[in-house]
Design an enzyme around this catalytic site. Structure first.
Site, PDB file in Angstrom:
ATOM      1  N   LYS A 186      37.176  36.017  35.474  1.00 50.07           N
ATOM      2  CA  LYS A 186      38.359  36.611  36.094  1.00 50.07           C
ATOM      3  C   LYS A 186      38.333  38.109  35.797  1.00 50.07           C
ATOM      4  CE  LYS A 186      41.737  37.908  34.618  1.00 50.07           C
ATOM      5  NZ  LYS A 186      42.173  39.302  34.170  1.00 50.07           N
ATOM      6  N   THR A 197      33.540  43.243  29.963  1.00 53.98           N
ATOM      7  CA  THR A 197      34.302  43.780  31.091  1.00 53.98           C
ATOM      8  C   THR A 197      35.266  42.831  31.779  1.00 53.98           C
ATOM      9  OG1 THR A 197      32.735  43.296  32.874  1.00 53.98           O
ATOM     10  CG2 THR A 197      32.342  45.285  31.601  1.00 53.98           C
ATOM     11  N   ASN A 408      47.956  48.773  41.549  1.00 56.27           N
ATOM     12  CA  ASN A 408      48.193  49.227  40.187  1.00 56.27           C
ATOM     13  C   ASN A 408      49.536  49.906  40.000  1.00 56.27           C
ATOM     14  OD1 ASN A 408      45.939  48.468  38.431  1.00 56.27           O
ATOM     15  ND2 ASN A 408      44.778  49.401  40.095  1.00 56.27           N
TER      16      ASN A 408
END
Lengths: 413, 413
Positions: A186, A197, A408
Site C-alpha cells: 500500500k 517506501t 494532499n
C-alpha cells in the site's frame, strides 16, 4: 486511475501455505470498511524487514526493529503481523511506543505466542494518538476471519489514498516442488526510495534460512522499492517485510549459492518489482509513469542522484503532466544534481527513442514534434548518458498533477 | 496575487547617479511588451556577481564569469548590462556561448566600450536558440530610451511568470552625503537558494572599492537570495549583480572596517532582502508566505538542511495551501532531513506562538483549533528547536497550489 496497472482479482493472489489473513473494522477513521489486518504464520516462519531511514520513525517501526533485532544478523521467528490504516502512530513519543507494544501484547496473548513474535505496522495520519482500544477490540473479529485466501481483503484493509489494491503472486518450481510467493503493498504518496517506501508484505513457503533472509530482503528492496519515488518524501512508517513459512516440502535453503535459490529469488524480485511499480503507477494524482535511467556515470550513486534529481523536480513533473516537451527542465535538473566536475559537453539524453540533447546541446536532429509525440504517451522513458564511466541507475516516478495537490490538500478532511 | 507584497510605484524606485536604463521590444516571444533591458553605467563603475551553481549553467552565466573573472578577487569595471526575457540561452552549447558574446559585442560597439565591460543575462525557456538578430536589432531603441528613472520599466521588461514587478530603494546618509541603493529582481519559479536564484541587479552610487565589492556581494546574497526557495529547482541562469557607480561625492570605501560601510551595507542588505522575499511572495501560485527558522543545531548547515527539507516537502507545501494543520508532515520532513544521530526526543516545534511538538511528541497543550487558527493566516512562521547546539538558519518559502501546477503545465503554451 493508475497508469497502465490492472489491479489483481482476489483469485490472482495465491495462498501461501503457512500464512492466513484476517481483517476487521476498528473504525479508526470514519470509513465504511475494514481497517485492521491480522496476518498469522505457522510455527517455524522467519521474517526479515527493511524500514524507513526517517529519524522521526514511527513507533511501530521502532518496535519492529526491536523484535527483529534480537537475533543479530539472523531472521527472527515470527507468528503474526498486526497492521492498521488511518493512524500512523508516528510523532507520538513514548505513549506511541507503549501503544505499539500493547497492540503486539494483545495479539500475542490471543495467539499464545511471545510479544517478540508479533510485528506491528501503522499507516495514516501522523501525530495523532493511536486508538489502541479500538484496535484491540477488533482483534477477535480479525482472528475469526483468518483464511489463507484473504490476501485481497488484506491489502484492501490497509489502503489509505491508494485508488486500487496492489498485490502480486508467482508460483515457481523448485526441485519439482511448487513454491508460492505472494505480496501486497500500500502507498501512493509520501513515497521516496530512502528505504522500503511504504508498507509491503511478501510471504513465501520457500524454506529460506534465517541466516540468508535478511540480506536477501535488503537486496530485493534495493532493486524494487528503493527505485520508486512519487514525491521525494520518505514516510515515517515505511516497512517491507518478507516472511518465509518454510511449509514447502523442501530441505532448507541456507546458503546464497544454493542453486534452488535462483528461482525463489527471481519470483520474490518479480513480485517486489511489480508492487513497487504499482505504487508509482497509483501515485497520488499520477497520469504518467516515467522510467528515468542514468548511465555512463562514475558510480551508481552519482547516477542515482541525477535520476532522483530529475524524478523529484516539480518543474519536470508538471511538464510531464502537461505533455509539454519543455525538456530544458530536464537539462536544468541534471545540472542541479550533478557533481561539480560533470562536463555538460559530454551529456546526452533521450526521450524514448528521440535524441534530445547531444553532448551538451540540443541535438541537430531534434524536432519539437518528436518530443511532443513521446510526451503524449502515458509511459515514458528518459535516458541520460553522462559519458564519464560505466555505472548506471534507474528510478521510476510519476508526474505532478492538479490531483496531487487536491489529494494532499484534502487528505484529512 | 503576491502574498503581502505591494509592488513599487515607478516613483518609488530612486535613480542612482551613474546608472541609466532603457528597454525595447525585441519580440522574442509573442508578447505585447518590452523584453530587452539595457543598463548603462558611468565610467568608473565596478561590479561583482554571484551565479547559479547549476552545472548546466546558461551561456550568459559563463560569459559573465569570464568578463568578471579577469580581475581576480577584485570587482571588474563594467559599463553595461544587457538582459533579455523569453529565452534563457541555456542548454544551447557552443552556439549559445557565441550568441551571448555577440550580444555583448553589439552593445560594446554601440557604446564604445570593451566587450569585457558588458555583462549578458537571459531568462526564459531553456534549450531554444537565442534569437540574436532580434536582440541586436532592438539595441538602438533601448539605447534611445535610456534614462536614470526607468527602473520600473526595466524590471517590467525582464519579467516572465512574475505577476508583479519587484524593486526596492533606500537612501542613506554617509558623512552627510545622500547615497542611493536601488535594486530590481525577477523570478517566481525555478527558485532555490543554491545561489542568487533569479536575476537581480542592484546599483548604488556609493564608491565601494573594487577589492571590497565581491565579498560584500557574496555576503549579501547569503542573507537574502540564498534564503529564498519556491520549488527547490536552481535555475540555469541565476545571477545577482551589484554595480557601484562611485558617483556619490565621497572618498572611496576600500576596507571592510571603514565605518562608512555600515550604512551602505545595511541599505544593500535591506534592498536585497526585500527583493528576495518579494520573489517568494510572488512565487508561482503562492497563497502563503512561510518563514522556516531552525535553531539549536550543531551547525548552520545542519539547520539549513532541515529548514530546506521542510520548505521543499510537497506534502508540507500542500498542507499550507489547504490551511490544514496536518503538522505530522512537518515532523516527517524534519526526520527526513536530519542527521542520522538527531535525537527526536529533543526536538520541538512551534507554529507562530503555538507549541506543536514538545521534545519529540505532540505537546500536551496543543489543540487542533490553535493550529487551525495559525494555518489560516497568509504569513506563517515555523520554528524548530533541535536541542543540540547553538547554530541556526532561516529560509523563506511559499505554499504549493493548484496554480503552481497550472502555471508550470501551461508555461510554454
Amino acid at each position: 486511475m493508475p497508469v497502465h496497472y490492472v489491479p489483481p482479482a482476489p483469485a490472482d493472489l495465491l495462498p501461501v501455505p503457512g500464512a492466513s489473513l484476517g481483517t476487521a473494522a476498528a473504525k479508526i477513521k470514519n470509513w465504511q470498511r475494514d481497517d485492521v489486518l491480522l496476518a498469522v504464520f505457522a510455527p517455524g516462519t522467519v521474517a526479515a524487514g527493511v524500514f524507513t531511514q526517517n529519524r522521526f520513525c514511527a513507533a511501530p517501526v521502532t518496535v519492529c526493529r526491536r523484535h527483529l533485532g534480537g537475533h543479530g544478523e539472523r531472521a527472527a521467528p515470527i507468528r503474526a503481523l498486526i497492521v492498521n490504516a488511518g493512524n500512523a502512530n508516528a510523532g507520538t513519543g513514548e505513549p506511541g511506543l507503549g501503544a505499539a507494544e500493547s497492540t503486539c501484547a494483545a495479539v500475542a496473548s490471543m495467539l499464545g505466542c511471545t510479544l517478540q513474535e508479533v510485528l506491528p505496522f501503522s499507516t495514516g495520519v501522523i501525530m495523532e494518538p493511536l486508538p489502541l482500544a479500538k484496535i484491540v477490540a477488533a482483534l477477535p473479529a480479525a482472528r475469526a476471519a483468518l483464511a489463507p485466501d484473504h490476501w485481497f481483503r488484506a491489502v484492501s484493509a490497509i489502503m489509505t489514498t491508494d485508488t486500487v489494491p496492489k498485490g502480486a503472486s508467482r508460483r515457481v518450481q523448485v526441485d519439482g516442488v511448487a513454491v508460492t510467493v505472494t505480496g501486497i503493498a500500500k502507498g501512493a504518496g509520501m513515497i521516496h526510495p530512502n528505504m522500503a517506501t511504504m508498507l509491503s508484505f511478501i510471504a513465501t513457503d520457500a524454506p529460506i534460512g534465517a541466516a540468508l533472509l535478511p540480506a536477501l530482503t535488503r537486496a530485493i528492496a534495493d532493486v524494487s522499492f528503493n527505485c520508486a519515488t512519487v514525491d521525494g518524501d520518505t514516510s515515517t512508517n515505511d516497512s517491507f517485510v518478507i516472511a518465509a513459512t518454510g511449509q514447502a516440502p523442501l530441505a532448507p535453503i541456507e546458503r546464497a549459492d544454493d542453486p534452488r535459490l535462483a528461482a525463489v529469488r527471481a519470483a520474490l524480485t518479480e513480485v517486489a518489482t511489480e508492487l513497487a511499480q504499482a505504487l508509482v503507477r497509483d501515485g497520488e494524482g499520477a497520469t504518467k509513469f516515467m522510467t528515468i535511467a542514468v548511465e555512463g556515470g562514475r558510480s551508481a550513486a552519482e547516477c542515482r542522484k541525477i535520476a532522483l534529481g530529475i524524478a523529484h523536480s516539480p518543474l519536470v513533473k508538471t511538464a510531464f503532466f502537461a505533455s509539454d516537451p519543455n525538456l530544458g527542465r530536464i537539462v536544468c535538473a541534471i545540472g542541479n544534481a550533478a557533481a561539480p566536475d560533470l562536463d555538460p559537453a559530454l551529456v546526452s539524453f533521450w526521450l524514448d527513442d528521440v535524441l534530445v540533447v547531444d553532448r551538451g546541446g540540443r541535438a541537430a536532429s531534434y524536432r519539437e514534434e518528436d518530443g511532443q509525440r513521446v510526451m503524449k504517451n502515458a509511459e515514458i522513458a528518459v535516458r541520460v548518458a553522462l559519458g564519464r564511466g560505466d555505472a548506471s541507475s534507474t528510478v521510476w516516478t510519476c508526474d505532478f498533477s492538479h490531483d496531487y495537490v487536491s489529494i494532499n490538500a484534502d487528505y484529512r478532511s
